[in-house]
Write a protein that holds these residues in place. Structure first.
Motif, mmCIF file in Angstrom:
data_model
loop_
_atom_site.group_PDB
_atom_site.id
_atom_site.type_symbol
_atom_site.label_atom_id
_atom_site.label_comp_id
_atom_site.label_asym_id
_atom_site.label_seq_id
_atom_site.Cartn_x
_atom_site.Cartn_y
_atom_site.Cartn_z
ATOM 1 N N LEU A 147 0.978 2.096 8.936
ATOM 2 C CA LEU A 147 2.054 1.436 9.653
ATOM 3 C C LEU A 147 3.407 1.841 9.084
ATOM 4 O O LEU A 147 3.602 1.859 7.862
ATOM 5 C CB LEU A 147 1.896 -0.083 9.569
ATOM 6 N N ARG A 148 4.339 2.150 9.965
ATOM 7 C CA ARG A 148 5.686 2.499 9.505
ATOM 8 C C ARG A 148 6.366 1.276 8.881
ATOM 9 O O ARG A 148 7.099 1.399 7.901
ATOM 10 C CB ARG A 148 6.520 3.032 10.671
ATOM 11 N N ASN A 149 6.101 0.109 9.459
ATOM 12 C CA ASN A 149 6.724 -1.122 8.986
ATOM 13 C C ASN A 149 5.637 -2.187 8.899
ATOM 14 O O ASN A 149 4.832 -2.325 9.823
ATOM 15 C CB ASN A 149 7.839 -1.542 9.948
ATOM 16 N N VAL A 158 8.719 2.543 5.952
ATOM 17 C CA VAL A 158 8.114 3.282 4.856
ATOM 18 C C VAL A 158 8.906 4.559 4.555
ATOM 19 O O VAL A 158 9.509 5.173 5.452
ATOM 20 C CB VAL A 158 6.647 3.626 5.198
ATOM 21 N N VAL A 159 8.923 4.938 3.296
ATOM 22 C CA VAL A 159 9.546 6.184 2.835
ATOM 23 C C VAL A 159 8.431 7.095 2.322
ATOM 24 O O VAL A 159 7.569 6.665 1.537
ATOM 25 C CB VAL A 159 10.568 5.914 1.716
ATOM 26 N N GLY A 197 -2.903 20.229 -5.817
ATOM 27 C CA GLY A 197 -3.547 19.052 -5.245
ATOM 28 C C GLY A 197 -2.560 18.205 -4.474
ATOM 29 O O GLY A 197 -1.371 18.126 -4.818
ATOM 30 N N VAL A 198 -3.056 17.585 -3.428
ATOM 31 C CA VAL A 198 -2.217 16.712 -2.609
ATOM 32 C C VAL A 198 -1.752 15.520 -3.445
ATOM 33 O O VAL A 198 -2.546 14.913 -4.182
ATOM 34 C CB VAL A 198 -2.991 16.240 -1.369
ATOM 35 N N ASP A 199 -0.464 15.186 -3.324
ATOM 36 C CA ASP A 199 0.121 14.055 -4.044
ATOM 37 C C ASP A 199 1.311 13.574 -3.224
ATOM 38 O O ASP A 199 2.383 14.172 -3.256
ATOM 39 C CB ASP A 199 0.555 14.476 -5.448
ATOM 40 N N VAL A 200 1.094 12.519 -2.450
ATOM 41 C CA VAL A 200 2.113 11.984 -1.550
ATOM 42 C C VAL A 200 2.240 10.491 -1.819
ATOM 43 O O VAL A 200 1.233 9.778 -1.920
ATOM 44 C CB VAL A 200 1.751 12.226 -0.070
ATOM 45 N N THR A 201 3.478 10.001 -1.938
ATOM 46 C CA THR A 201 3.728 8.585 -2.176
ATOM 47 C C THR A 201 4.372 7.964 -0.950
ATOM 48 O O THR A 201 5.382 8.464 -0.450
ATOM 49 C CB THR A 201 4.637 8.383 -3.401
ATOM 50 N N LEU A 202 3.770 6.880 -0.488
ATOM 51 C CA LEU A 202 4.337 6.073 0.589
ATOM 52 C C LEU A 202 4.879 4.792 -0.032
ATOM 53 O O LEU A 202 4.158 4.093 -0.759
ATOM 54 C CB LEU A 202 3.263 5.719 1.618
#
Length: 265
Positions: A147-149, A158-159, A197-202
């Motif tokens: 969800l975006r919000n 979300v960022v 490696g994938v590393d993404v922060t939400l």
């Protein structure tokens, strides 16, 4: 579609798996807050035995050509696993595993296993593809709709934060051109390379931080819709059955894992 579901719980985290609808995660709630977009096409579905768009639904296995149905004309997209009913291999309080056998329209015999492990601050997803005979190129990954919000009165959107090594240049046909370019600002419907490696922060400001990590080296980020954003770790880029084939052989299955970890802010 079957409405058979499996629910896992750990601490105040709750996970709902809809094994009758592509073995997708239909809900992930933390402290009563749902993180995933709801609806039978959303949640988080497995992409298998290929990820993203496959050029005009065609691929080669050696010299043998194959044509798959164009479920996103002019391409085939996201595999067949999300349309299948999966069988329960095991289901416990906070862990579960499911299987399905590859079948038409996929031209090769094999089995896919997807496992879920929930703790109070993380979710471990694993997927494996094994062949019953012939070797074949394949991919696997996940397509979550976060969800975006989160819906509170004062909540901010979300960022997304990540530092890819490159972006796969996207052609007018939405397929990678084969050129790697410096990462560009969004909005995105794009594949990125993360060789470490994938590393993404939400981050939902003031609410929650969630990290998506994987030893896989590719991630598609999609944030062109108002309701949700997608962070999709996968074993190869879109159209990869043709451009970077990874073969499933009798002695070497394809295995992929992603870990989501979260903390309150």
């Amino acid at each position: 579609m079957s409405n058979q579901q499996t629910r896992l719980a750990a601490g105040d985290a709750e996970l709902t798996i809809d094994q009758g609808n592509g073995c997708r995660i239909s809900g992930l709630s933390i402290g009563g807050t749902e993180l995933l977009r709801q609806g039978e096409r959303y949640g988080c579905f497995p992409m298998v035995p290929w990820c993203g768009r496959l050029n005009h639904g065609r691929f080669l296995n050696g010299a043998t050509p194959h044509q798959l149905p164009l479920n996103s004309p002019p391409h085939a997209i996201h595999g067949t696993g999300r349309d299948a009913a999966w069988r329960t291999a095991r289901a416990e309080k906070s862990e579960a595993a499911f299987t399905y056998d590859l079948a038409d329209p996929w031209p090769y015999d094999g089995r896919v296993t997807q496992a879920f492990g929930l703790s109070e601050d993380s979710l471990v997803l694993t997927m494996g593809i094994e062949t019953y005979g012939d070797s074949f190129p394949a991919q696997a990954g996940w397509h979550p709709w976060f969800l975006r919000n989160l819906g509170g009165a004062d909540d901010k959107d979300v960022v997304i934060d990540f530092a890819p090594a490159w972006q796969e240049e996207r052609g007018d046909d939405h397929l990678p051109t084969g050129q790697r370019v410096p990462p560009r600002p969004g909005p995105w419907d794009d594949c990125f390379g993360m060789p470490d490696g994938v590393d993404v922060t939400l981050t939902w400001p003031g609410r929650l931080e969630l990290k998506v990590t994987s030893r896989a080296e590719w991630v598609v980020v999609y944030d062109e819709q108002a309701e949700a954003v997608c962070v999709e770790p996968q074993s190869g880029p879109p159209n990869g059955l043709n451009t970077t084939p990874r073969f499933v052989t009798p002695i070497e299955p394809l295995e992929i894992e992603t870990i989501w970890t979260w903390r309150r802010l």
